[in-house]
Enzyme design. Sequence first.
Site, PDB file in Angstrom:
ATOM      1  N   MET A  10       0.769  -1.315   0.324  1.00  0.00           N
ATOM      2  CA  MET A  10      -0.154   0.238   0.037  1.00  0.00           C
ATOM      3  C   MET A  10       0.278   1.208  -0.088  1.00  0.00           C
ATOM      4  O   MET A  10       0.748   2.109   1.634  1.00  0.00           O
ATOM      5  CB  MET A  10      -0.802   0.047   0.738  1.00  0.00           C
ATOM      6  CG  MET A  10      -1.627  -0.839   1.718  1.00  0.00           C
ATOM      7  SD  MET A  10      -2.412  -0.924   2.906  1.00  0.00           S
ATOM      8  CE  MET A  10      -1.143  -2.585   4.136  1.00  0.00           C
ATOM      9  N   GLN A  52     -10.670   3.452   0.937  1.00  0.00           N
ATOM     10  CA  GLN A  52      -9.255   4.702   1.425  1.00  0.00           C
ATOM     11  C   GLN A  52     -11.128   5.575   0.822  1.00  0.00           C
ATOM     12  O   GLN A  52     -11.663   7.252   1.577  1.00  0.00           O
ATOM     13  CB  GLN A  52      -9.019   5.331   0.961  1.00  0.00           C
ATOM     14  CG  GLN A  52      -7.627   4.367   1.850  1.00  0.00           C
ATOM     15  CD  GLN A  52      -6.313   4.351   1.179  1.00  0.00           C
ATOM     16  OE1 GLN A  52      -6.253   5.152   0.141  1.00  0.00           O
ATOM     17  NE2 GLN A  52      -5.705   4.590   1.775  1.00  0.00           N
ATOM     18  N   THR A  83       2.307   1.034   5.411  1.00  0.00           N
ATOM     19  CA  THR A  83       1.411   2.626   5.378  1.00  0.00           C
ATOM     20  C   THR A  83       2.141   3.322   6.404  1.00  0.00           C
ATOM     21  O   THR A  83       1.195   2.869   7.819  1.00  0.00           O
ATOM     22  CB  THR A  83       0.733   2.271   4.991  1.00  0.00           C
ATOM     23  OG1 THR A  83      -0.281   3.264   4.729  1.00  0.00           O
ATOM     24  CG2 THR A  83       0.052   0.974   4.840  1.00  0.00           C
ATOM     25  N   ASN A  84       2.014   5.045   6.036  1.00  0.00           N
ATOM     26  CA  ASN A  84       0.945   5.007   7.403  1.00  0.00           C
ATOM     27  C   ASN A  84      -0.253   5.914   7.358  1.00  0.00           C
ATOM     28  O   ASN A  84      -1.067   5.486   8.041  1.00  0.00           O
ATOM     29  CB  ASN A  84       1.552   7.519   6.728  1.00  0.00           C
ATOM     30  CG  ASN A  84       2.936   7.522   7.055  1.00  0.00           C
ATOM     31  OD1 ASN A  84       3.482   8.189   8.850  1.00  0.00           O
ATOM     32  ND2 ASN A  84       3.871   6.954   6.751  1.00  0.00           N
ATOM     33  N   THR A  85      -1.199   6.240   6.109  1.00  0.00           N
ATOM     34  CA  THR A  85      -2.455   6.549   6.215  1.00  0.00           C
ATOM     35  C   THR A  85      -3.144   5.040   6.841  1.00  0.00           C
ATOM     36  O   THR A  85      -4.391   5.263   7.650  1.00  0.00           O
ATOM     37  CB  THR A  85      -3.144   6.829   4.665  1.00  0.00           C
ATOM     38  OG1 THR A  85      -2.012   7.980   3.781  1.00  0.00           O
ATOM     39  CG2 THR A  85      -4.447   6.444   4.225  1.00  0.00           C
ATOM     40  N   CYS A 196       4.220   9.891   4.373  1.00  0.00           N
ATOM     41  CA  CYS A 196       3.469   9.129   3.682  1.00  0.00           C
ATOM     42  C   CYS A 196       4.874   8.244   2.913  1.00  0.00           C
ATOM     43  O   CYS A 196       5.866   8.497   2.888  1.00  0.00           O
ATOM     44  CB  CYS A 196       2.997   9.580   2.239  1.00  0.00           C
ATOM     45  SG  CYS A 196       2.571   8.754   0.670  1.00  0.00           S
ATOM     46  N   THR A 197       5.089   7.069   2.981  1.00  0.00           N
ATOM     47  CA  THR A 197       6.169   6.000   2.485  1.00  0.00           C
ATOM     48  C   THR A 197       6.299   5.793   1.659  1.00  0.00           C
ATOM     49  O   THR A 197       7.996   5.815   0.882  1.00  0.00           O
ATOM     50  CB  THR A 197       5.631   4.270   3.004  1.00  0.00           C
ATOM     51  OG1 THR A 197       4.729   4.331   2.843  1.00  0.00           O
ATOM     52  CG2 THR A 197       5.414   3.963   4.495  1.00  0.00           C
ATOM     53  N   GLU A 198       5.627   6.730   0.307  1.00  0.00           N
ATOM     54  CA  GLU A 198       5.904   6.709  -0.988  1.00  0.00           C
ATOM     55  C   GLU A 198       7.438   8.041  -1.121  1.00  0.00           C
ATOM     56  O   GLU A 198       7.369   7.647  -2.096  1.00  0.00           O
ATOM     57  CB  GLU A 198       5.157   6.770  -2.058  1.00  0.00           C
ATOM     58  CG  GLU A 198       5.026   5.363  -2.570  1.00  0.00           C
ATOM     59  CD  GLU A 198       3.593   4.624  -1.115  1.00  0.00           C
ATOM     60  OE1 GLU A 198       3.411   4.101  -1.292  1.00  0.00           O
ATOM     61  OE2 GLU A 198       3.008   5.186  -0.702  1.00  0.00           O
TER      62      GLU A 198
END
Length: 229
Positions: A10, A52, A83-85, A196-198
């Site tokens: 994710m 989401q 994932t942060n979200t 955000c991990t990205e």
Amino acid sequence: MKRIGLLGGMSWESTALYYRLLNEGVAARLGDLHSADLILISVDFGPIAQLQAEGRWDEAGELLADRARELQSAGADMVLLCTNTMHKVASHIQDAVDIPLLHIVDVTADAARQAGATRVGVVATRFTMEQPFYRDRMATHGIEVLVPDEPGRDLVHRVIYDELCRGIVTDTSRGQVRAVIEDLVARGAEGVVLGCTEIELLITQDDCTVPVMPTTALHAAAAVEAALR
């Protein structure tokens, strides 16, 4: 070595970064040919992203809770939600298993405090920037959160979903996100959370004038520490 359970996908772009960082971290600590003992469940992000967008967070939480149970059954000693979200539904996951969930906000707040920052800017998905779950948990650590203005939030969210989650990294977007970060610093941010991990596929400490908290790297480092403790 404890076994790390990764709940990823994710997106898979940042999950791949987790895998590399965890193995690099264990090798740095133990030397020779050592690598991380881990299990990865990589979910299909498409249905999660749809949940989401539709605000069906409880359904997403139950889906991830089921996958966390699989990690526990496979011998994981801890869960990393990559994932942060989706830490919005962290309680669903923790309630589903008897092993600890290593919470990304806690390790990020620790890093902010170590950097001497009590007010941080957060660049992340719109969900993370606008909903209270992230800033409320940061507040329990004494950290105040600032988020970009509406155009800034739109920009960062678009770059994450339309570009970074698809493996697209451009200098144009880097410059635009840097401008958003500079505005947060001008408003008083003493540090910047790449929430955000990205995002850390795009932004590094070199892009910022204040300390950066790269959540993927921090999360992975904390997992290595927990696994080798």
